[in-house]
Design a protein around this motif. Sequence first.
Motif, PDB file in Angstrom:
ATOM      1  N   ALA A   9       0.840  -1.202   0.000  1.00  0.00           N
ATOM      2  CA  ALA A   9       0.000   0.000   0.000  1.00  0.00           C
ATOM      3  C   ALA A   9       0.875   1.252   0.000  1.00  0.00           C
ATOM      4  O   ALA A   9       0.594   2.221  -0.711  1.00  0.00           O
ATOM      5  CB  ALA A   9      -0.937  -0.004   1.202  1.00  0.00           C
ATOM      6  N   ARG A  10       1.952   1.248   0.765  1.00  0.00           N
ATOM      7  CA  ARG A  10       2.869   2.402   0.800  1.00  0.00           C
ATOM      8  C   ARG A  10       3.521   2.608  -0.569  1.00  0.00           C
ATOM      9  O   ARG A  10       3.611   3.731  -1.067  1.00  0.00           O
ATOM     10  CB  ARG A  10       3.943   2.231   1.859  1.00  0.00           C
ATOM     11  N   VAL A  11       3.940   1.528  -1.200  1.00  0.00           N
ATOM     12  CA  VAL A  11       4.551   1.636  -2.532  1.00  0.00           C
ATOM     13  C   VAL A  11       3.537   2.213  -3.515  1.00  0.00           C
ATOM     14  O   VAL A  11       3.844   3.132  -4.285  1.00  0.00           O
ATOM     15  CB  VAL A  11       5.065   0.259  -3.022  1.00  0.00           C
ATOM     16  N   GLU A  14       2.908   6.000  -2.731  1.00  0.00           N
ATOM     17  CA  GLU A  14       4.023   6.920  -2.948  1.00  0.00           C
ATOM     18  C   GLU A  14       4.578   6.902  -4.369  1.00  0.00           C
ATOM     19  O   GLU A  14       5.160   7.892  -4.808  1.00  0.00           O
ATOM     20  CB  GLU A  14       5.138   6.617  -1.951  1.00  0.00           C
ATOM     21  N   ALA A  15       4.383   5.806  -5.086  1.00  0.00           N
ATOM     22  CA  ALA A  15       5.046   5.693  -6.390  1.00  0.00           C
ATOM     23  C   ALA A  15       4.096   5.769  -7.589  1.00  0.00           C
ATOM     24  O   ALA A  15       4.561   6.025  -8.694  1.00  0.00           O
ATOM     25  CB  ALA A  15       5.828   4.383  -6.457  1.00  0.00           C
ATOM     26  N   PHE A  16       2.814   5.569  -7.391  1.00  0.00           N
ATOM     27  CA  PHE A  16       1.921   5.465  -8.543  1.00  0.00           C
ATOM     28  C   PHE A  16       0.809   6.503  -8.559  1.00  0.00           C
ATOM     29  O   PHE A  16      -0.101   6.421  -9.376  1.00  0.00           O
ATOM     30  CB  PHE A  16       1.333   4.053  -8.628  1.00  0.00           C
ATOM     31  N   GLY A  17       0.866   7.484  -7.697  1.00  0.00           N
ATOM     32  CA  GLY A  17      -0.164   8.506  -7.647  1.00  0.00           C
ATOM     33  C   GLY A  17      -0.152   9.458  -8.826  1.00  0.00           C
ATOM     34  O   GLY A  17      -1.165  10.082  -9.143  1.00  0.00           O
ATOM     35  N   GLU A  18       0.971   9.562  -9.511  1.00  0.00           N
ATOM     36  CA  GLU A  18       1.091  10.509 -10.627  1.00  0.00           C
ATOM     37  C   GLU A  18       0.083  10.207 -11.738  1.00  0.00           C
ATOM     38  O   GLU A  18      -0.463  11.127 -12.357  1.00  0.00           O
ATOM     39  CB  GLU A  18       2.505  10.487 -11.185  1.00  0.00           C
ATOM     40  N   ILE A  19      -0.171   8.964 -11.988  1.00  0.00           N
ATOM     41  CA  ILE A  19      -1.125   8.587 -13.033  1.00  0.00           C
ATOM     42  C   ILE A  19      -2.512   9.136 -12.684  1.00  0.00           C
ATOM     43  O   ILE A  19      -3.175   9.756 -13.519  1.00  0.00           O
ATOM     44  CB  ILE A  19      -1.167   7.055 -13.214  1.00  0.00           C
ATOM     45  N   VAL A  50      -5.932   9.717  -4.367  1.00  0.00           N
ATOM     46  CA  VAL A  50      -5.495  10.832  -5.209  1.00  0.00           C
ATOM     47  C   VAL A  50      -6.689  11.459  -5.936  1.00  0.00           C
ATOM     48  O   VAL A  50      -6.910  12.674  -5.867  1.00  0.00           O
ATOM     49  CB  VAL A  50      -4.420  10.375  -6.221  1.00  0.00           C
ATOM     50  N   THR A  51      -7.468  10.642  -6.616  1.00  0.00           N
ATOM     51  CA  THR A  51      -8.635  11.156  -7.328  1.00  0.00           C
ATOM     52  C   THR A  51      -9.691  11.629  -6.338  1.00  0.00           C
ATOM     53  O   THR A  51     -10.354  12.645  -6.563  1.00  0.00           O
ATOM     54  CB  THR A  51      -9.211  10.087  -8.271  1.00  0.00           C
ATOM     55  N   THR A  52      -9.844  10.923  -5.244  1.00  0.00           N
ATOM     56  CA  THR A  52     -10.788  11.327  -4.204  1.00  0.00           C
ATOM     57  C   THR A  52     -10.501  12.748  -3.748  1.00  0.00           C
ATOM     58  O   THR A  52     -11.401  13.583  -3.650  1.00  0.00           O
ATOM     59  CB  THR A  52     -10.712  10.365  -3.000  1.00  0.00           C
TER      60      THR A  52
END
Length: 82
Positions: A9-11, A14-19, A50-52
């Motif tokens: 969940a941390r990965v 922190e790493a895939f929110g840009e999309i 992120v979208t939320t």
Amino acid sequence: MHLYGPDLARVQAEAFGEIAERASPAWVALLRASTVTVRRVYDLGCGAGVTTAALVAAGFDTTGVDRSPDLLAFARQRAPRA
């Protein structure tokens, strides 16, 4: 067993929110362009939120839903008003 435990969940958070960050303006625009006034949005599979967070910032009453309690913890931090 959860698909996303604390470490994964941390990965993801922190790493895939840009999309999701890049896609969020398009979601907001689609909802605003609807012929029906949209006030409440359910973000199914919200992940780390992120979208939320983008939907809340755009003024929508938003509820994030995810199967992973660990990802929901990140979503609650990112979008506490959802």
